[in-house]
Design a protein around this motif. Sequence first.
Motif, PDB file in Angstrom:
ATOM      1  N   GLN A 105      30.521 -18.313  20.612  1.00 60.59           N
ATOM      2  CA  GLN A 105      31.517 -18.079  19.501  1.00 60.59           C
ATOM      3  C   GLN A 105      32.098 -18.705  18.510  1.00 60.59           C
ATOM      4  O   GLN A 105      32.985 -17.679  17.337  1.00 60.59           O
ATOM      5  N   GLY A 106      30.940 -19.374  18.137  1.00 61.86           N
ATOM      6  CA  GLY A 106      31.160 -19.313  16.914  1.00 61.86           C
ATOM      7  C   GLY A 106      32.215 -20.706  16.103  1.00 61.86           C
ATOM      8  O   GLY A 106      32.058 -20.951  14.842  1.00 61.86           O
ATOM      9  N   ASP A 107      32.339 -21.126  17.200  1.00 63.75           N
ATOM     10  CA  ASP A 107      33.192 -22.641  16.567  1.00 63.75           C
ATOM     11  C   ASP A 107      32.665 -23.604  16.942  1.00 63.75           C
ATOM     12  O   ASP A 107      33.064 -24.383  17.379  1.00 63.75           O
ATOM     13  N   ILE A 108      32.395 -23.736  15.577  1.00 67.64           N
ATOM     14  CA  ILE A 108      30.454 -25.086  15.809  1.00 67.64           C
ATOM     15  C   ILE A 108      32.010 -26.663  15.942  1.00 67.64           C
ATOM     16  O   ILE A 108      32.145 -27.319  15.672  1.00 67.64           O
ATOM     17  N   ALA A 109      33.190 -25.995  14.652  1.00 68.21           N
ATOM     18  CA  ALA A 109      34.077 -27.096  14.094  1.00 68.21           C
ATOM     19  C   ALA A 109      35.485 -27.453  15.434  1.00 68.21           C
ATOM     20  O   ALA A 109      35.058 -28.700  15.518  1.00 68.21           O
ATOM     21  N   ALA A 110      35.080 -26.619  16.638  1.00 62.79           N
ATOM     22  CA  ALA A 110      36.246 -26.939  18.186  1.00 62.79           C
ATOM     23  C   ALA A 110      34.394 -27.704  18.528  1.00 62.79           C
ATOM     24  O   ALA A 110      35.081 -28.909  19.374  1.00 62.79           O
ATOM     25  N   VAL A 111      33.574 -27.889  18.514  1.00 57.66           N
ATOM     26  CA  VAL A 111      32.590 -28.454  19.636  1.00 57.66           C
ATOM     27  C   VAL A 111      31.868 -29.912  18.804  1.00 57.66           C
ATOM     28  O   VAL A 111      32.324 -31.016  19.280  1.00 57.66           O
ATOM     29  N   VAL A 130      25.594 -36.090  25.228  1.00 60.08           N
ATOM     30  CA  VAL A 130      26.439 -35.071  25.090  1.00 60.08           C
ATOM     31  C   VAL A 130      25.811 -33.518  25.718  1.00 60.08           C
ATOM     32  O   VAL A 130      24.197 -33.155  24.723  1.00 60.08           O
ATOM     33  N   ILE A 131      25.462 -33.281  26.070  1.00 55.47           N
ATOM     34  CA  ILE A 131      25.318 -31.618  27.353  1.00 55.47           C
ATOM     35  C   ILE A 131      25.548 -30.652  26.494  1.00 55.47           C
ATOM     36  O   ILE A 131      26.911 -30.128  26.550  1.00 55.47           O
ATOM     37  N   VAL A 132      24.928 -30.278  26.177  1.00 56.37           N
ATOM     38  CA  VAL A 132      24.796 -28.752  25.003  1.00 56.37           C
ATOM     39  C   VAL A 132      24.821 -27.134  26.132  1.00 56.37           C
ATOM     40  O   VAL A 132      24.604 -26.621  25.568  1.00 56.37           O
ATOM     41  N   GLU A 133      24.017 -27.831  27.497  1.00 59.42           N
ATOM     42  CA  GLU A 133      24.013 -26.595  27.976  1.00 59.42           C
ATOM     43  C   GLU A 133      22.543 -25.480  26.739  1.00 59.42           C
ATOM     44  O   GLU A 133      22.713 -24.709  26.887  1.00 59.42           O
ATOM     45  N   SER A 134      22.123 -26.226  26.730  1.00 59.57           N
ATOM     46  CA  SER A 134      20.809 -25.536  25.838  1.00 59.57           C
ATOM     47  C   SER A 134      20.156 -23.990  26.716  1.00 59.57           C
ATOM     48  O   SER A 134      20.225 -23.187  26.100  1.00 59.57           O
ATOM     49  N   CYS A 150      23.826 -29.091  17.769  1.00 65.50           N
ATOM     50  CA  CYS A 150      23.618 -30.519  17.708  1.00 65.50           C
ATOM     51  C   CYS A 150      23.145 -30.879  17.457  1.00 65.50           C
ATOM     52  O   CYS A 150      24.069 -31.943  16.621  1.00 65.50           O
ATOM     53  N   ARG A 151      23.972 -30.680  16.074  1.00 64.92           N
ATOM     54  CA  ARG A 151      24.526 -31.130  13.918  1.00 64.92           C
ATOM     55  C   ARG A 151      25.278 -31.690  14.330  1.00 64.92           C
ATOM     56  O   ARG A 151      25.753 -32.566  13.886  1.00 64.92           O
ATOM     57  N   ALA A 152      26.301 -30.296  15.011  1.00 69.42           N
ATOM     58  CA  ALA A 152      27.774 -30.666  14.981  1.00 69.42           C
ATOM     59  C   ALA A 152      28.049 -32.388  16.061  1.00 69.42           C
ATOM     60  O   ALA A 152      28.717 -33.146  15.457  1.00 69.42           O
TER      61      ALA A 152
END
Length: 224
Positions: A105-111, A130-134, A150-152
């Motif tokens: 949903q685009g909430d990269i800050a929450a990630v 950190v598992i991102v489920e690519s 990944c950057r976050a």
Amino acid sequence: MPDGYRRDQVAALVDHTLLKPEATAADVAALAQEAAALGVYAICVSPSMVAAAKHAGSPAQKLCAVAGFPSGKHLSAIKAEEARIAVADGADEIDMVIDVGAALQGDIAAVGADVAAVRSAVGEHTVLKVIVESAALLLLGTEQTLLDVCRAAADAGADFVKTSTGFHPAGGASVRAVELMATVGPQVKASGGIRTAADATAMLAAGAGRLGLSGTRAVLDALP
């Protein structure tokens, strides 16, 4: 020889993994014994199995535990405490799962905040993956989504970004995902669906620095 990799080279990059819900202490002891025989880098187990793994394991192998596994929908405080307890019980490394929905949903800050909470809980000396489920991010989002996540994670203190839990229906590791993730900065752990030596060495050639395998012996036995 697949892509020129030797058995000992690949073994030194493997997290020998047992995360099945039905796993018992006896299963974990067998995992630890096999890990020592195979000469792998680490064993990876569920948080409730860390004490058993520590008791059964060899000092030659690192001990890894998961947090927020496998859904990633746990509250950050729960992931952080789960990780902290695992480290207190003897884990050297933590593999945490992000909230994939937040990423989509685009909430990269929450990630990033989620990762930062776990990093703070385990301290700077614990390796954090950190598992991102690519596969899910690429299927339901875009390549940019994967890169942003990944950057976050990197900015929040991750040492590795990891492709998959191996439990998501979207799938596990792919060469394309590893190639993308390797451009960001942290090391990459490829995991999920890697069952052959060809799969494993393709991930290494794409940029992975660690492999998560449950069928480790079959992969290594196919290498010289």
